[in-house]
Design a protein around this motif. Structure first.
Motif, PDB file in Angstrom:
ATOM      1  N   ALA A 294      -7.062 -39.665 -14.106  1.00 17.86           N
ATOM      2  CA  ALA A 294      -5.842 -39.039 -14.607  1.00 17.86           C
ATOM      3  C   ALA A 294      -5.234 -38.180 -13.508  1.00 17.86           C
ATOM      4  N   VAL A 295      -3.928 -38.287 -13.346  1.00 17.66           N
ATOM      5  CA  VAL A 295      -3.180 -37.471 -12.394  1.00 17.66           C
ATOM      6  C   VAL A 295      -2.114 -36.723 -13.187  1.00 17.66           C
ATOM      7  N   PHE A 296      -2.133 -35.383 -13.091  1.00 20.97           N
ATOM      8  CA  PHE A 296      -1.200 -34.561 -13.858  1.00 20.97           C
ATOM      9  C   PHE A 296      -0.067 -34.078 -12.955  1.00 20.97           C
ATOM     10  N   VAL A 297       1.092 -33.832 -13.582  1.00 22.35           N
ATOM     11  CA  VAL A 297       2.286 -33.406 -12.852  1.00 22.35           C
ATOM     12  C   VAL A 297       2.849 -32.155 -13.521  1.00 22.35           C
ATOM     13  N   ALA A 298       3.110 -31.135 -12.703  1.00 21.11           N
ATOM     14  CA  ALA A 298       3.755 -29.919 -13.188  1.00 21.11           C
ATOM     15  C   ALA A 298       5.068 -29.733 -12.430  1.00 21.11           C
ATOM     16  N   VAL A 299       6.091 -29.301 -13.146  1.00 17.99           N
ATOM     17  CA  VAL A 299       7.411 -29.093 -12.542  1.00 17.99           C
ATOM     18  C   VAL A 299       7.878 -27.680 -12.884  1.00 17.99           C
ATOM     19  N   ASP A 300       8.147 -26.894 -11.838  1.00 16.76           N
ATOM     20  CA  ASP A 300       8.651 -25.522 -12.012  1.00 16.76           C
ATOM     21  C   ASP A 300       7.811 -24.720 -12.995  1.00 16.76           C
ATOM     22  N   GLY A 301       6.509 -24.789 -12.809  1.00 19.89           N
ATOM     23  CA  GLY A 301       5.616 -23.946 -13.597  1.00 19.89           C
ATOM     24  C   GLY A 301       5.311 -24.443 -14.989  1.00 19.89           C
ATOM     25  N   ALA A 302       5.689 -25.649 -15.331  1.00 16.99           N
ATOM     26  CA  ALA A 302       5.405 -26.202 -16.659  1.00 16.99           C
ATOM     27  C   ALA A 302       4.775 -27.583 -16.509  1.00 16.99           C
ATOM     28  N   LEU A 303       3.781 -27.866 -17.353  1.00 14.87           N
ATOM     29  CA  LEU A 303       3.124 -29.171 -17.320  1.00 14.87           C
ATOM     30  C   LEU A 303       4.096 -30.230 -17.834  1.00 14.87           C
ATOM     31  N   ALA A 304       4.438 -31.212 -16.967  1.00 13.00           N
ATOM     32  CA  ALA A 304       5.483 -32.181 -17.309  1.00 13.00           C
ATOM     33  C   ALA A 304       4.935 -33.501 -17.818  1.00 13.00           C
ATOM     34  N   GLY A 305       3.681 -33.797 -17.533  1.00 17.96           N
ATOM     35  CA  GLY A 305       3.133 -35.068 -17.995  1.00 17.96           C
ATOM     36  C   GLY A 305       1.931 -35.484 -17.177  1.00 17.96           C
ATOM     37  N   ALA A 306       1.505 -36.729 -17.350  1.00 15.37           N
ATOM     38  CA  ALA A 306       0.310 -37.229 -16.666  1.00 15.37           C
ATOM     39  C   ALA A 306       0.416 -38.735 -16.461  1.00 15.37           C
ATOM     40  N   LEU A 307      -0.321 -39.207 -15.467  1.00 10.39           N
ATOM     41  CA  LEU A 307      -0.388 -40.632 -15.157  1.00 10.39           C
ATOM     42  C   LEU A 307      -1.821 -41.113 -15.352  1.00 10.39           C
ATOM     43  N   HIS A 308      -1.974 -42.274 -15.959  1.00 11.23           N
ATOM     44  CA  HIS A 308      -3.290 -42.904 -16.125  1.00 11.23           C
ATOM     45  C   HIS A 308      -3.381 -44.065 -15.136  1.00 11.23           C
ATOM     46  N   LEU A 309      -4.320 -43.976 -14.207  1.00 12.61           N
ATOM     47  CA  LEU A 309      -4.547 -45.040 -13.237  1.00 12.61           C
ATOM     48  C   LEU A 309      -5.944 -45.612 -13.440  1.00 12.61           C
ATOM     49  N   ALA A 310      -6.083 -46.905 -13.271  1.00 14.19           N
ATOM     50  CA  ALA A 310      -7.373 -47.558 -13.474  1.00 14.19           C
ATOM     51  C   ALA A 310      -7.460 -48.795 -12.602  1.00 14.19           C
ATOM     52  N   ASP A 311      -8.696 -49.280 -12.460  1.00 17.52           N
ATOM     53  CA  ASP A 311      -8.953 -50.538 -11.763  1.00 17.52           C
ATOM     54  C   ASP A 311      -8.914 -51.644 -12.809  1.00 17.52           C
ATOM     55  N   PRO A 312      -7.794 -52.353 -12.961  1.00 12.42           N
ATOM     56  CA  PRO A 312      -7.645 -53.283 -14.087  1.00 12.42           C
ATOM     57  C   PRO A 312      -8.411 -54.582 -13.877  1.00 12.42           C
ATOM     58  N   LEU A 313      -8.679 -55.248 -14.985  1.00 13.34           N
ATOM     59  CA  LEU A 313      -9.262 -56.588 -14.917  1.00 13.34           C
ATOM     60  C   LEU A 313      -8.308 -57.531 -14.200  1.00 13.34           C
ATOM     61  N   ARG A 314      -8.874 -58.451 -13.444  1.00 14.29           N
ATOM     62  CA  ARG A 314      -8.044 -59.492 -12.840  1.00 14.29           C
ATOM     63  C   ARG A 314      -7.388 -60.305 -13.956  1.00 14.29           C
ATOM     64  N   VAL A 315      -6.146 -60.634 -13.758  1.00 12.58           N
ATOM     65  CA  VAL A 315      -5.409 -61.385 -14.777  1.00 12.58           C
ATOM     66  C   VAL A 315      -6.106 -62.700 -15.082  1.00 12.58           C
ATOM     67  N   GLU A 316      -6.660 -63.329 -14.038  1.00 11.69           N
ATOM     68  CA  GLU A 316      -7.239 -64.660 -14.219  1.00 11.69           C
ATOM     69  C   GLU A 316      -8.694 -64.631 -14.667  1.00 11.69           C
ATOM     70  N   ALA A 317      -9.324 -63.437 -14.762  1.00 12.74           N
ATOM     71  CA  ALA A 317     -10.757 -63.360 -15.047  1.00 12.74           C
ATOM     72  C   ALA A 317     -11.146 -64.004 -16.376  1.00 12.74           C
ATOM     73  N   PRO A 318     -10.492 -63.684 -17.502  1.00 12.09           N
ATOM     74  CA  PRO A 318     -10.904 -64.333 -18.760  1.00 12.09           C
ATOM     75  C   PRO A 318     -10.783 -65.849 -18.704  1.00 12.09           C
ATOM     76  N   ARG A 319      -9.677 -66.339 -18.138  1.00 16.59           N
ATOM     77  CA  ARG A 319      -9.476 -67.786 -18.059  1.00 16.59           C
ATOM     78  C   ARG A 319     -10.531 -68.433 -17.165  1.00 16.59           C
TER      79      ARG A 319
END
Length: 763
Positions: free
Chosen positions: A420-445
């Protein structure tokens, strides 16, 4: 191989010359001279096969070539010089034909070596100089001219380039790469000249590693030799016994000689190596490098597949999963602010955020007073706003008050995996980003194809904790999951699985190297993977896609079947001919000619392995350009999916007017943008896709998802219509709105994932 082919061709030429000259001498009445000429033509072939037989016997193996020695020596002993020279010619022609076939089969791998660049165009100021490849160092600026092979790995400096990556990937359609993207050595510049900056030396580049692997593959001893030895254990005694019986029954040693002639040189020693090497060449053409011929046999017969998770089942790189934005900020604004700071960082998470912003068409803004605290985050000023990006503790430091949602966000990230990466703007918490190592698109197939091709058990190994590992394992329907594994633990798992049945192991990291080396067949993912894993593995997938493993197993199995067919048919015909010779129906000369025809037939059949192709379930394919366009369309719509979840999260139980205005604005955007996109897909894209797929209605599942999405949107509009615009929404309406928004976000992400998997299968 070329030297051996030349030697066999010379022996064949000498035999033919002696046979022809002796024939002329016999026709003009010089029978003694003809006998001497035929003897002279026999000796080179006899000497060659005696040397090979002695080498085989020194290994305590009963080589099949011993029959050729006995046949030629027996013919000379029985004063059958013509028979002896015909056997010599036929034997040498078979070996020369085998050598030609193997050279032809290795053409794809040899081409990889021959096209390796020798020089590079280094830029020094305003001038360009040609330098030896070894003189290129990391950081050098290089010019790649039109038609040139990229000499080393590096980063593209030009705005965009067009590359022919077929030598590495097997895909013939040129691809477009953008500025700052990585370019691998060995690909060809299919467009105008471009500039790049070297990131490695020539010796450490992707293509140099591939050349080393190819050289190793070409030097390996084929399992066909072992197979021939196994068959020789019963075929040689059988041939000698049948020859002895024919001699004893008829009293004529020439009949025994005829039996041995048709048993020589035996299709077994010709067909199997040609089929195996041909299959290896077909795999190389698809970007699948078999380092030794034994790997192909083991891969085709493997029943258990062990997969490392990170970099094998997943991409091995962080990608943006979702954006949580608070009131007053849209996901696009939040991502732009985060990327504006992270563009000044070299951290992999920061680069992933910058890449995600650019893929969504968001340009990072200039920032000032940028400061980075290692491992914690960054701060700076963007368009007059003070922005902090990083871990929660770093972003909250100095802020007044802490809302409740970050803890819930962190808990969800921990359950799903990632960071998780959080972002604050001018002293207020503005939101967050969720980053992950995703499954390969072709893996299930890919795993479904492997199971369909005879794989019985799939095991996943990972160093991640159990919760994340179980989530991935469940998503891919693997049979067993081993989490929190060290390299030693991985080796133990591989050894235990080998006790049950033939086991293949797939990995890409240095910590996978011991397990890859221990498995019956080790498979390294991607030419850009760790050197240690590539060197320990028996198979290297030069294309960083798991479905190439399914291609490799499919082609390996067909290659072995072709080899088996050639052996069965060839040896069956040889046995029939041996019986005919034993009964006196074939003379030695006739037997030699018949055996040559059998050899030619089985070699031509074995060469069918050169035309092996991956299993395909479609009649047409999507181009890279079409695939990229579809990907870009999805990327452009992802911020709207982020807003669905963000608006639902922020929706208070009281349903105040400001919150309801956010929901109404989002609903208008859905009906004006997202729904028209899906309707256009249903009317225009899906019919084209259906024509490429088999079945009466292959896109029925996606169409059914469309119906559910449209129904949820209609329900959302109905709830909004029931709430007056100037009033707060009742609690039951807020609960229904929250349920609908979360449902739409989840279902739409699933729908996009289904479409991506389908589209990529058609590329």
């Amino acid at each position: 191989m070329r030297l051996l082919y030349s030697q066999n061709s010379l022996v064949f030429a000498l035999g033919c010359l002696a046979l022809a000259a002796g024939g002329v001498a016999w026709l003009v009445g010089r029978a003694p001279l003809a006998q001497w000429l035929w003897l002279a033509g026999t000796l080179p072939a006899l000497l060659s096969v005696v040397v090979d037989t002695v080498r085989t016997l020194r290994r305590r193996d009963l080589g099949i070539d011993v029959l050729a020695v006995i046949a030629m020596a027996g013919a000379l002993a029985l004063d059958q010089a013509l028979t002896a020279v015909i056997i010599a010619v036929m034997f040498a022609s078979g070996r020369a034909l085998e050598g030609f076939a193997r050279l032809r089969a290795q053409r794809e791998m040899t081409a990889l070596i021959n096209r390796a660049p020798r020089t590079a165009q280094r830029m020094d100021g305003g001038s360009v100089e040609t330098v030896p490849l070894d003189a290129v160092a990391a950081g050098d600026r290089l010019l790649v001219r039109a038609g040139d092979v990229v000499p080393v790995d590096g980063l593209i400096d030009s705005a965009s380039v067009v590359l022919d990556e077929s030598a590495l990937t097997g895909e013939s359609v040129p691809v477009t790469r953008r500025q700052h993207e990585t370019v691998c050595s060995g690909v060809v510049n299919a467009g105008p000249p471009f500039e790049m900056r070297a990131s490695t030396t020539a010796a450490d580049s992707t293509y140099a590693g591939i050349v080393r692997l190819v050289a190793s593959a070409q030097a390996s001893r084929a399992p066909a030799a072992r197979m021939a030895d196994r068959y020789a254990a019963w075929f040689v005694p059988l041939s000698l016994a049948l020859a002895g019986i024919a001699w004893a029954a008829s009293g004529d040693p020439v009949r025994a000689l005829a039996v041995l002639v048709v048993a020589t040189p035996c299709p077994l020693i010709l067909a199997v190596p040609v089929a195996i090497v041909s299959a290896m060449s077909s795999c190389a053409r698809r970007g699948i490098l078999m380092k030794n011929a034994g790997a192909l046999e083991h891969l085709a017969r493997a029943k258990t597949l062990i997969l490392d998770k990170t970099g094998t089942l997943t991409t091995g790189q962080s990608e943006l999963v979702s954006v949580r934005s608070e009131a007053g900020n849209t996901p696009e604004q939040l991502l732009t602010l985060a990327a504006s700071l992270d563009q000044y960082s070299g951290h992999v998470i920061g680069q992933a955020i910058v890449g995600a912003a650019r893929r969504r068409g968001l340009a990072p803004l200039p920032a000032s007073d940028v400061q980075e605290q290692g491992g914690a985050g960054m701060s700076g000023v963007v368009q007059g706003q003070r922005v902090l990006v990083g871990a929660l503790d770093y972003v909250l430091d100095g802020l007044s008050g802490t809302p409740a949602w970050p803890e819930n966000f962190l808990r969800g990230v921990a359950e799903e995996g990632g960071s998780a990466v959080f972002v604050a703007v001018d002293g207020a918490l503005a939101g967050a980003l969720h980053l992950a190592d995703p499954l390969r698109v072709e893996a299930p197939r890919a795993l479904r194809r492997l199971r369909r091709d005879g794989l019985e058990r799939v095991v996943m190994l990972t160093g991640d904790h159990h919760q994340i590992a179980e989530a991935v394992g469940t998503a891919l329907d693997v049979d067993d999951v081993f989490a929190e594994q060290t390299p030693a633990n991985k080796l133990t798992v591989v050894t235990a699985e080998q006790q049950r049945q033939i086991t293949a192991m797939v990995g890409d990291g240095i910590n996978d190297a011991p397990a890859l080396a221990a498995a019956d067949v080790g498979i390294a993912m991607g030419a850009r993977g760790a050197t240690a894993s590539a060197e320990s593995a028996d198979v290297v997938l030069l294309v960083d896609r798991l479905d190439r493993l399914a291609d490799a197993r499919h082609m390996a199995g067909h290659g072995l079947r072709i080899a088996g067919q050639s052996v069965a048919v060839g040896m069956g015909l040889s046995l029939v001919a041996m019986v005919a010779a034993a009964l006196g129906w074939l003379t030695p000369v006739q037997g030699a000619v018949l055996q040559e025809l059998i050899d030619v037939a089985v070699i031509l059949n074995a060469l069918r392995a050169l035309a092996l192709k991956p299993e395909r379930g479609t009649r047409a394919r999507l181009s890279q350009e079409q695939w990229q366009q579809l990907e870009q369309e999805h990327e452009a719509l992802l911020p709207m999916l982020d807003r669905l979840a963000s608006v639902a999260d922020r929706l208070p139980d009281s349903g105040n007017q400001a919150a309801m205005d956010d929901v109404r604005a989002l609903y208008r955007e859905l009906t004006e943008t997202l729904l028209p996109h899906e309707q256009a897909d249903a009317r225009q894209l899906y019919p084209k896709m259906a024509d490429m797929l088999d079945g009466d209605d292959p896109l029925a599942t996606l169409s059914r998802t469309h119906q559910e999405l449209f129904a949820l949107c209609r329900r959302l509009g109905g709830v909004l219509a029931s709430v007056p615009e100037a009033a707060d929404a009742p609690t039951e309406s807020v609960a229904e709105l929250r349920r609908l928004l979360f449902g739409l976000a989840t279902l739409w992400r699933l729908h996009f994932a289904q479409e991506r998997e389908l589209f990529q299968s058609l590329v």
